[in-house]
Design a protein around this motif. Structure first.
Motif: not given
Lengths: 85, 85
Positions: B7, B62, B5, B67, B9, B38-45, B76
């Motif tokens: 994150y 990566m 997971r 990313l 930011t 505050r907007a960020g991204k969340y990725l599941e790899v 993180r």
């Protein structure tokens, strides 16, 4: 004062072209071990609510109304109380 | 098999127009208690690495290469081992 960490993800059955594109780019960079990538949103919302219950209620409403699209997205959030010094 | 997971930011000093816009929209909807967003991204790899150490090394690479943008963003990640049945 509360800090909410909101995670918005596409539902498992929904196509994720952004995730597929990221996976393709990772493969091009040589990361052949990557099997799948799902892209989502992460938001930090600070909220001046009176108590935890009210904060949770407001946040769930924000997610339903604006932050997530309930038709194609799931959301979850964590609430942390910020202690003012 | 590992699920990461990730994150991403924006660094605290970086302007976040997306977050400001979301805050404005929440205020318009009547959520006056919202102080900041505050907007960020969340990725599941999901990653087919041999062991945890290798998975961590690959993921950090990566994040640095694709990313996240290390100039303006922090990242993180959490690693979870998926047990195949």
């Amino acid at each position: 004062m509360y800090l909410a960490r909101v995670y918005v993800t596409l539902k498992p059955t929904v196509n994720d072209p952004q995730g597929l594109t990221i996976r393709g780019a990772l493969h091009s960079l040589g990361f052949a071990d990557v099997e799948s990538v799902r892209a989502g949103k992460y938001l930090e919302v600070s909220l001046d609510a009176k108590d935890r219950k009210k904060a949770e209620k407001q946040l769930a409403e924000m997610c339903r109304k604006l932050l997530a699209n309930p038709v194609i997205e799931d959301y979850r959030f964590e609430l942390e109380e910020l202690v003012s010094t």
